[in-house]
Design a protein around this motif. Sequence first.
Motif, PDB file in Angstrom:
ATOM      1  N   ALA A   1       0.825  -1.218   0.000  1.00 33.76           N
ATOM      2  CA  ALA A   1       0.000   0.000   0.000  1.00 33.76           C
ATOM      3  C   ALA A   1       0.857   1.266   0.000  1.00 33.76           C
ATOM      4  O   ALA A   1       0.321   2.372  -0.140  1.00 33.76           O
ATOM      5  CB  ALA A   1      -0.925   0.001   1.217  1.00 33.76           C
ATOM      6  N   LEU A   2       2.177   1.111   0.130  1.00 34.28           N
ATOM      7  CA  LEU A   2       3.061   2.268   0.205  1.00 34.28           C
ATOM      8  C   LEU A   2       3.607   2.637  -1.171  1.00 34.28           C
ATOM      9  O   LEU A   2       3.619   1.811  -2.094  1.00 34.28           O
ATOM     10  CB  LEU A   2       4.222   1.971   1.159  1.00 34.28           C
ATOM     11  N   GLN A   3       4.074   3.853  -1.290  1.00 28.57           N
ATOM     12  CA  GLN A   3       4.654   4.339  -2.548  1.00 28.57           C
ATOM     13  C   GLN A   3       6.087   4.799  -2.277  1.00 28.57           C
ATOM     14  O   GLN A   3       6.317   5.863  -1.720  1.00 28.57           O
ATOM     15  CB  GLN A   3       3.814   5.488  -3.118  1.00 28.57           C
ATOM     16  N   PHE A   4       7.027   3.954  -2.689  1.00 31.41           N
ATOM     17  CA  PHE A   4       8.442   4.237  -2.468  1.00 31.41           C
ATOM     18  C   PHE A   4       9.034   4.979  -3.664  1.00 31.41           C
ATOM     19  O   PHE A   4       8.484   4.945  -4.772  1.00 31.41           O
ATOM     20  CB  PHE A   4       9.212   2.935  -2.249  1.00 31.41           C
ATOM     21  N   ARG A   5      10.176   5.620  -3.430  1.00 27.96           N
ATOM     22  CA  ARG A   5      10.901   6.297  -4.500  1.00 27.96           C
ATOM     23  C   ARG A   5      12.157   5.510  -4.853  1.00 27.96           C
ATOM     24  O   ARG A   5      12.784   4.897  -3.963  1.00 27.96           O
ATOM     25  CB  ARG A   5      11.302   7.715  -4.072  1.00 27.96           C
ATOM     26  N   PRO A   6      12.586   5.543  -6.100  1.00 28.94           N
ATOM     27  CA  PRO A   6      13.793   4.800  -6.493  1.00 28.94           C
ATOM     28  C   PRO A   6      15.043   5.243  -5.748  1.00 28.94           C
ATOM     29  O   PRO A   6      15.991   4.470  -5.604  1.00 28.94           O
ATOM     30  CB  PRO A   6      13.910   5.083  -7.986  1.00 28.94           C
ATOM     31  N   ASP A   7      15.068   6.505  -5.264  1.00 31.60           N
ATOM     32  CA  ASP A   7      16.259   7.009  -4.589  1.00 31.60           C
ATOM     33  C   ASP A   7      16.291   6.671  -3.104  1.00 31.60           C
ATOM     34  O   ASP A   7      17.243   7.023  -2.393  1.00 31.60           O
ATOM     35  CB  ASP A   7      16.357   8.531  -4.759  1.00 31.60           C
ATOM     36  N   GLN A   8      15.262   5.973  -2.608  1.00 27.61           N
ATOM     37  CA  GLN A   8      15.207   5.647  -1.188  1.00 27.61           C
ATOM     38  C   GLN A   8      15.984   4.378  -0.868  1.00 27.61           C
ATOM     39  O   GLN A   8      16.174   3.502  -1.718  1.00 27.61           O
ATOM     40  CB  GLN A   8      13.757   5.483  -0.723  1.00 27.61           C
ATOM     41  N   HIS A   9      16.425   4.303   0.390  1.00 28.50           N
ATOM     42  CA  HIS A   9      17.072   3.099   0.904  1.00 28.50           C
ATOM     43  C   HIS A   9      16.089   2.461   1.875  1.00 28.50           C
ATOM     44  O   HIS A   9      15.676   3.086   2.852  1.00 28.50           O
ATOM     45  CB  HIS A   9      18.379   3.450   1.613  1.00 28.50           C
ATOM     46  N   VAL A  10      15.690   1.229   1.606  1.00 31.67           N
ATOM     47  CA  VAL A  10      14.731   0.521   2.445  1.00 31.67           C
ATOM     48  C   VAL A  10      15.480  -0.499   3.299  1.00 31.67           C
ATOM     49  O   VAL A  10      16.231  -1.326   2.777  1.00 31.67           O
ATOM     50  CB  VAL A  10      13.665  -0.189   1.592  1.00 31.67           C
ATOM     51  N   VAL A  11      15.280  -0.412   4.605  1.00 30.76           N
ATOM     52  CA  VAL A  11      15.913  -1.346   5.538  1.00 30.76           C
ATOM     53  C   VAL A  11      14.807  -2.176   6.184  1.00 30.76           C
ATOM     54  O   VAL A  11      13.978  -1.645   6.925  1.00 30.76           O
ATOM     55  CB  VAL A  11      16.728  -0.616   6.620  1.00 30.76           C
ATOM     56  N   SER A  12      14.788  -3.459   5.881  1.00 36.32           N
ATOM     57  CA  SER A  12      13.751  -4.334   6.416  1.00 36.32           C
ATOM     58  C   SER A  12      14.222  -4.975   7.715  1.00 36.32           C
ATOM     59  O   SER A  12      15.280  -5.612   7.766  1.00 36.32           O
ATOM     60  CB  SER A  12      13.400  -5.432   5.402  1.00 36.32           C
ATOM     61  N   LEU A  13      13.421  -4.827   8.768  1.00 33.96           N
ATOM     62  CA  LEU A  13      13.688  -5.457  10.059  1.00 33.96           C
ATOM     63  C   LEU A  13      12.776  -6.668  10.249  1.00 33.96           C
ATOM     64  O   LEU A  13      12.621  -7.168  11.363  1.00 33.96           O
ATOM     65  CB  LEU A  13      13.467  -4.456  11.192  1.00 33.96           C
ATOM     66  N   ILE A  14      12.190  -7.154   9.153  1.00 31.35           N
ATOM     67  CA  ILE A  14      11.266  -8.293   9.183  1.00 31.35           C
ATOM     68  C   ILE A  14      12.060  -9.538   8.823  1.00 31.35           C
ATOM     69  O   ILE A  14      12.377  -9.790   7.652  1.00 31.35           O
ATOM     70  CB  ILE A  14      10.104  -8.081   8.195  1.00 31.35           C
ATOM     71  N   ALA A  15      12.393 -10.351   9.808  1.00 28.65           N
ATOM     72  CA  ALA A  15      13.353 -11.443   9.625  1.00 28.65           C
ATOM     73  C   ALA A  15      12.922 -12.463   8.580  1.00 28.65           C
ATOM     74  O   ALA A  15      13.754 -13.029   7.872  1.00 28.65           O
ATOM     75  CB  ALA A  15      13.598 -12.143  10.964  1.00 28.65           C
ATOM     76  N   THR A  16      11.625 -12.717   8.456  1.00 27.94           N
ATOM     77  CA  THR A  16      11.160 -13.774   7.560  1.00 27.94           C
ATOM     78  C   THR A  16      10.860 -13.288   6.143  1.00 27.94           C
ATOM     79  O   THR A  16      10.441 -14.080   5.302  1.00 27.94           O
ATOM     80  CB  THR A  16       9.887 -14.430   8.129  1.00 27.94           C
ATOM     81  N   LEU A  17      11.068 -12.030   5.869  1.00 29.85           N
ATOM     82  CA  LEU A  17      10.718 -11.475   4.559  1.00 29.85           C
ATOM     83  C   LEU A  17      11.922 -11.447   3.636  1.00 29.85           C
ATOM     84  O   LEU A  17      12.899 -10.731   3.886  1.00 29.85           O
ATOM     85  CB  LEU A  17      10.147 -10.064   4.725  1.00 29.85           C
ATOM     86  N   ARG A  18      11.880 -12.235   2.570  1.00 28.01           N
ATOM     87  CA  ARG A  18      12.983 -12.346   1.627  1.00 28.01           C
ATOM     88  C   ARG A  18      13.195 -11.063   0.840  1.00 28.01           C
ATOM     89  O   ARG A  18      12.266 -10.305   0.567  1.00 28.01           O
ATOM     90  CB  ARG A  18      12.710 -13.479   0.628  1.00 28.01           C
ATOM     91  N   HIS A  19      14.445 -10.837   0.447  1.00 29.59           N
ATOM     92  CA  HIS A  19      14.824  -9.684  -0.356  1.00 29.59           C
ATOM     93  C   HIS A  19      14.004  -9.632  -1.647  1.00 29.59           C
ATOM     94  O   HIS A  19      13.488  -8.582  -2.031  1.00 29.59           O
ATOM     95  CB  HIS A  19      16.321  -9.765  -0.670  1.00 29.59           C
ATOM     96  N   GLU A  20      13.880 -10.789  -2.321  1.00 28.35           N
ATOM     97  CA  GLU A  20      13.175 -10.824  -3.606  1.00 28.35           C
ATOM     98  C   GLU A  20      11.700 -10.470  -3.453  1.00 28.35           C
ATOM     99  O   GLU A  20      11.121  -9.757  -4.280  1.00 28.35           O
ATOM    100  CB  GLU A  20      13.312 -12.225  -4.225  1.00 28.35           C
TER     101      GLU A  20
END
Length: 258
Positions: free
Chosen positions: A80-99
């Motif tokens: 539901a979110l709208q990210f920008r290509p220039d942003q750096h996303v840091v996931s703290l969700i251990a079970t969520l794969r990069h892909e």
Amino acid sequence: MKLGFVGSGVITEAVVTALLKSRSDISRIVVSPRNVQVASRLAGMSPLIRIGRDNLDVVDASDMVFLAVRPQISEEVITALQFRPDQHVVSLIATLRHETLAEWIRVPAKITRAIPLPTVADLQGMTAIFPPDARVADLFSSLGPLIQCRERAQFDLVAVASALMGTYFGMLEICEDWLVGEGLEREHAGEYLKHLVHGLSRTMMTSDAKSFTDLRHEHTTPGGLNDQMFDIFRRHGGAAGLQDGLASIFNRVEGSGK
């Protein structure tokens, strides 16, 4: 540096608390309004922190976005979110794969996964990140020791180890209940156990012993009470149950379990 936190639970509170203690290069931190109590506590700690109107506002206002929501609602929240290509996303969700995360984000933003321990709040917790990244490493290394995992499997194994926290406190809960059931006052039982494990933790961090096996031997007299307890633990399936639990968590993190 403008940081945003989607999700305002225990880990978000620990990381933000630590950042306020350790960094002087942060111009703004925007936190999710979902957990009102945590968000309000954080906002009261510094004028640098404000509560976002919603998660979209958190993302819009940030250069680096931390995702710290429960795995069960992560797809609903992130897509539901709208990210920008220039942003750096840091996931703290251990079970969520990069892909999977990249698919949900839908833009070529830079993605790093991180597992900070709650004790980073006191600048004493360790954090693991994957893949190695200089900017994220610089941020988390100011909060405590850092592991930069070069392979996903290594990072997944750290995630497995982090699943021991609830079991650790659960074992103490069982011990306390047993002591109380046998007649010791709960206040005394709890305080004794707290001091016991606190002392063992300090010994573990300061001892010259090279391994956990060495520490166990140092704290075990052959034929003594500790020897008896560990022997019963193993004979009654404690070690096997722990290993089965670790394997089950690893399968879940790897995506082959449920």
